[in-house]
Design a protein around this motif. Sequence first.
Motif, PDB file in Angstrom:
ATOM      1  N   GLY A   5       0.820  -1.212   0.000  1.00 58.37           N
ATOM      2  CA  GLY A   5       0.000   0.000   0.000  1.00 58.37           C
ATOM      3  C   GLY A   5       0.850   1.256   0.000  1.00 58.37           C
ATOM      4  N   ARG A   6       0.388   2.231   0.749  1.00 52.77           N
ATOM      5  CA  ARG A   6       1.062   3.529   0.808  1.00 52.77           C
ATOM      6  C   ARG A   6       2.338   3.458   1.634  1.00 52.77           C
ATOM      7  NH1 ARG A   6      -4.447   6.912   2.139  1.00 52.77           N
ATOM      8  NH2 ARG A   6      -5.577   6.177   0.303  1.00 52.77           N
ATOM      9  N   ILE A   7       3.388   4.095   1.115  1.00 50.98           N
ATOM     10  CA  ILE A   7       4.681   4.119   1.793  1.00 50.98           C
ATOM     11  C   ILE A   7       4.920   5.541   2.304  1.00 50.98           C
ATOM     12  CG2 ILE A   7       7.156   3.771   1.532  1.00 50.98           C
ATOM     13  CD1 ILE A   7       6.396   1.923  -0.922  1.00 50.98           C
ATOM     14  N   LYS A   8       5.121   5.677   3.617  1.00 47.20           N
ATOM     15  CA  LYS A   8       5.381   6.997   4.206  1.00 47.20           C
ATOM     16  C   LYS A   8       6.727   7.512   3.726  1.00 47.20           C
ATOM     17  CE  LYS A   8       2.638   6.194   8.291  1.00 47.20           C
ATOM     18  NZ  LYS A   8       2.597   6.116   9.752  1.00 47.20           N
ATOM     19  N   ILE A   9       6.752   8.811   3.416  1.00 52.29           N
ATOM     20  CA  ILE A   9       7.971   9.427   2.900  1.00 52.29           C
ATOM     21  C   ILE A   9       7.982  10.902   3.306  1.00 52.29           C
ATOM     22  CG2 ILE A   9       6.960   9.993   0.661  1.00 52.29           C
ATOM     23  CD1 ILE A   9       9.689   9.065  -0.559  1.00 52.29           C
ATOM     24  N   ASN A  10       9.144  11.461   3.469  1.00 48.33           N
ATOM     25  CA  ASN A  10       9.249  12.880   3.817  1.00 48.33           C
ATOM     26  C   ASN A  10       9.126  13.747   2.569  1.00 48.33           C
ATOM     27  OD1 ASN A  10       9.732  12.562   6.625  1.00 48.33           O
ATOM     28  ND2 ASN A  10      11.836  11.972   6.162  1.00 48.33           N
ATOM     29  N   HIS A  11       8.591  14.933   2.755  1.00 46.34           N
ATOM     30  CA  HIS A  11       8.439  15.878   1.644  1.00 46.34           C
ATOM     31  C   HIS A  11       9.764  16.087   0.912  1.00 46.34           C
ATOM     32  CE1 HIS A  11       6.994  19.457  -0.516  1.00 46.34           C
ATOM     33  NE2 HIS A  11       8.211  19.918  -0.280  1.00 46.34           N
ATOM     34  N   GLY A  12      10.851  16.297   1.661  1.00 45.66           N
ATOM     35  CA  GLY A  12      12.155  16.568   1.063  1.00 45.66           C
ATOM     36  C   GLY A  12      12.726  15.389   0.288  1.00 45.66           C
ATOM     37  N   ASP A  13      12.270  14.174   0.591  1.00 48.31           N
ATOM     38  CA  ASP A  13      12.729  13.013  -0.162  1.00 48.31           C
ATOM     39  C   ASP A  13      12.159  13.014  -1.582  1.00 48.31           C
ATOM     40  OD1 ASP A  13      14.142  12.071   2.048  1.00 48.31           O
ATOM     41  OD2 ASP A  13      12.448  10.848   2.739  1.00 48.31           O
ATOM     42  N   ARG A  29     -13.354  13.348  -7.968  1.00 47.63           N
ATOM     43  CA  ARG A  29     -14.651  12.731  -8.244  1.00 47.63           C
ATOM     44  C   ARG A  29     -14.584  11.217  -8.074  1.00 47.63           C
ATOM     45  NH1 ARG A  29     -18.606  14.157 -13.208  1.00 47.63           N
ATOM     46  NH2 ARG A  29     -20.095  12.488 -12.862  1.00 47.63           N
ATOM     47  N   ASP A  30     -15.584  10.651  -7.406  1.00 51.13           N
ATOM     48  CA  ASP A  30     -15.715   9.197  -7.283  1.00 51.13           C
ATOM     49  C   ASP A  30     -16.517   8.737  -8.500  1.00 51.13           C
ATOM     50  OD1 ASP A  30     -16.635   6.580  -6.771  1.00 51.13           O
ATOM     51  OD2 ASP A  30     -16.480   6.911  -4.605  1.00 51.13           O
ATOM     52  N   PHE A  31     -15.812   8.182  -9.485  1.00 51.01           N
ATOM     53  CA  PHE A  31     -16.464   7.832 -10.739  1.00 51.01           C
ATOM     54  C   PHE A  31     -17.445   6.679 -10.585  1.00 51.01           C
ATOM     55  CE2 PHE A  31     -12.812  10.244 -12.200  1.00 51.01           C
ATOM     56  CZ  PHE A  31     -13.424  11.105 -13.098  1.00 51.01           C
ATOM     57  N   ASP A  32     -17.231   5.806  -9.603  1.00 56.82           N
ATOM     58  CA  ASP A  32     -18.160   4.691  -9.391  1.00 56.82           C
ATOM     59  C   ASP A  32     -19.482   5.149  -8.785  1.00 56.82           C
ATOM     60  OD1 ASP A  32     -16.330   2.845 -10.403  1.00 56.82           O
ATOM     61  OD2 ASP A  32     -15.444   2.495  -8.420  1.00 56.82           O
ATOM     62  N   LYS A  33     -19.442   6.140  -7.913  1.00 60.71           N
ATOM     63  CA  LYS A  33     -20.653   6.608  -7.228  1.00 60.71           C
ATOM     64  C   LYS A  33     -21.323   7.786  -7.919  1.00 60.71           C
ATOM     65  CE  LYS A  33     -19.184   4.941  -2.731  1.00 60.71           C
ATOM     66  NZ  LYS A  33     -18.825   5.294  -1.364  1.00 60.71           N
ATOM     67  N   SER A  34     -20.618   8.451  -8.814  1.00 65.77           N
ATOM     68  CA  SER A  34     -21.170   9.599  -9.524  1.00 65.77           C
ATOM     69  C   SER A  34     -22.048   9.126 -10.673  1.00 65.77           C
ATOM     70  CB  SER A  34     -20.055  10.490 -10.076  1.00 65.77           C
ATOM     71  OG  SER A  34     -19.308  11.053  -9.029  1.00 65.77           O
ATOM     72  N   LYS A  45     -10.163   5.732   1.514  1.00 67.15           N
ATOM     73  CA  LYS A  45     -10.513   4.433   2.094  1.00 67.15           C
ATOM     74  C   LYS A  45      -9.915   4.222   3.470  1.00 67.15           C
ATOM     75  CE  LYS A  45     -10.900   2.334  -2.440  1.00 67.15           C
ATOM     76  NZ  LYS A  45     -10.292   1.432  -3.422  1.00 67.15           N
ATOM     77  N   GLU A  46      -8.758   4.803   3.741  1.00 68.78           N
ATOM     78  CA  GLU A  46      -8.096   4.600   5.034  1.00 68.78           C
ATOM     79  C   GLU A  46      -8.584   5.556   6.114  1.00 68.78           C
ATOM     80  OE1 GLU A  46      -3.843   4.480   4.667  1.00 68.78           O
ATOM     81  OE2 GLU A  46      -3.923   2.924   3.128  1.00 68.78           O
ATOM     82  N   SER A  47      -8.779   6.836   5.767  1.00 67.83           N
ATOM     83  CA  SER A  47      -9.126   7.833   6.783  1.00 67.83           C
ATOM     84  C   SER A  47     -10.611   8.188   6.813  1.00 67.83           C
ATOM     85  CB  SER A  47      -8.321   9.119   6.550  1.00 67.83           C
ATOM     86  OG  SER A  47      -8.750   9.749   5.351  1.00 67.83           O
ATOM     87  N   GLY A  48     -11.330   7.927   5.720  1.00 68.82           N
ATOM     88  CA  GLY A  48     -12.736   8.315   5.638  1.00 68.82           C
ATOM     89  C   GLY A  48     -12.934   9.787   5.329  1.00 68.82           C
ATOM     90  N   SER A  75      -6.114  14.132   1.664  1.00 67.02           N
ATOM     91  CA  SER A  75      -7.286  13.698   2.419  1.00 67.02           C
ATOM     92  C   SER A  75      -7.511  14.708   3.530  1.00 67.02           C
ATOM     93  CB  SER A  75      -7.061  12.307   3.011  1.00 67.02           C
ATOM     94  OG  SER A  75      -6.823  11.376   1.983  1.00 67.02           O
ATOM     95  N   ALA A  76      -8.675  15.364   3.512  1.00 65.01           N
ATOM     96  CA  ALA A  76      -8.959  16.405   4.499  1.00 65.01           C
ATOM     97  C   ALA A  76     -10.473  16.586   4.608  1.00 65.01           C
ATOM     98  CB  ALA A  76      -8.301  17.723   4.085  1.00 65.01           C
ATOM     99  N   PRO A  77     -10.963  17.013   5.771  1.00 62.49           N
ATOM    100  CA  PRO A  77     -12.403  17.206   5.939  1.00 62.49           C
ATOM    101  C   PRO A  77     -12.955  18.392   5.149  1.00 62.49           C
ATOM    102  CG  PRO A  77     -11.240  17.886   7.924  1.00 62.49           C
ATOM    103  CD  PRO A  77     -10.221  17.275   7.006  1.00 62.49           C
ATOM    104  N   HIS A  78     -12.075  19.366   4.853  1.00 58.34           N
ATOM    105  CA  HIS A  78     -12.470  20.569   4.110  1.00 58.34           C
ATOM    106  C   HIS A  78     -11.437  20.840   3.031  1.00 58.34           C
ATOM    107  CE1 HIS A  78     -15.310  21.314   7.346  1.00 58.34           C
ATOM    108  NE2 HIS A  78     -14.303  21.176   8.202  1.00 58.34           N
ATOM    109  N   GLN A  79     -11.809  21.636   2.034  1.00 55.79           N
ATOM    110  CA  GLN A  79     -10.888  21.951   0.947  1.00 55.79           C
ATOM    111  C   GLN A  79      -9.642  22.653   1.481  1.00 55.79           C
ATOM    112  OE1 GLN A  79     -12.518  24.459  -2.117  1.00 55.79           O
ATOM    113  NE2 GLN A  79     -10.882  23.946  -3.535  1.00 55.79           N
ATOM    114  N   PRO A  80      -8.459  22.062   1.278  1.00 51.12           N
ATOM    115  CA  PRO A  80      -7.216  22.700   1.739  1.00 51.12           C
ATOM    116  C   PRO A  80      -6.966  24.017   1.000  1.00 51.12           C
ATOM    117  CG  PRO A  80      -6.857  20.381   1.270  1.00 51.12           C
ATOM    118  CD  PRO A  80      -8.207  20.735   0.719  1.00 51.12           C
TER     119      PRO A  80
END
Length: 140
Positions: A5-13, A29-34, A45-48, A75-80
Amino acid sequence: MALSGRIKINHGDVFAHGAYVVGDVEAVRDFDKSSPGKAVQAVDKESGLLVWSVSVLDADPEARKDMKTVTVKISAPHQPIPPEAMPGVPFRPVEFDGLTVTPYLDDKRNRIAYSFRATGMRAPQTSGKPAPRAQNQEAA
């Protein structure tokens, strides 16, 4: 295997020479649900949390032309909200928090490609202490 899955990495890397926002932050857009006339935003899928995307210019002078601009999904609750532009510069410098990379096979180009995700964005550090978080960002 320890890596899946996802591999954690630093921004500078990933962005050793810096990164710059070159587009708007947009809902993914979620193409399956739209359906026609009804767009549904994707949920991580991981954070909801809702998923947003932003185009970023990699300032690495040796980056290949087709790798100069990448998309980072956030992934954020509101638009960054991207950091402010620097005076005299048309782009906005940015650093990503909670950055991960997922390698995958790009069948169209027959090569390995990378999907980048983050939990937030902020102005780059200019001193020894972290830059303040935007009001719409939660601690990771």
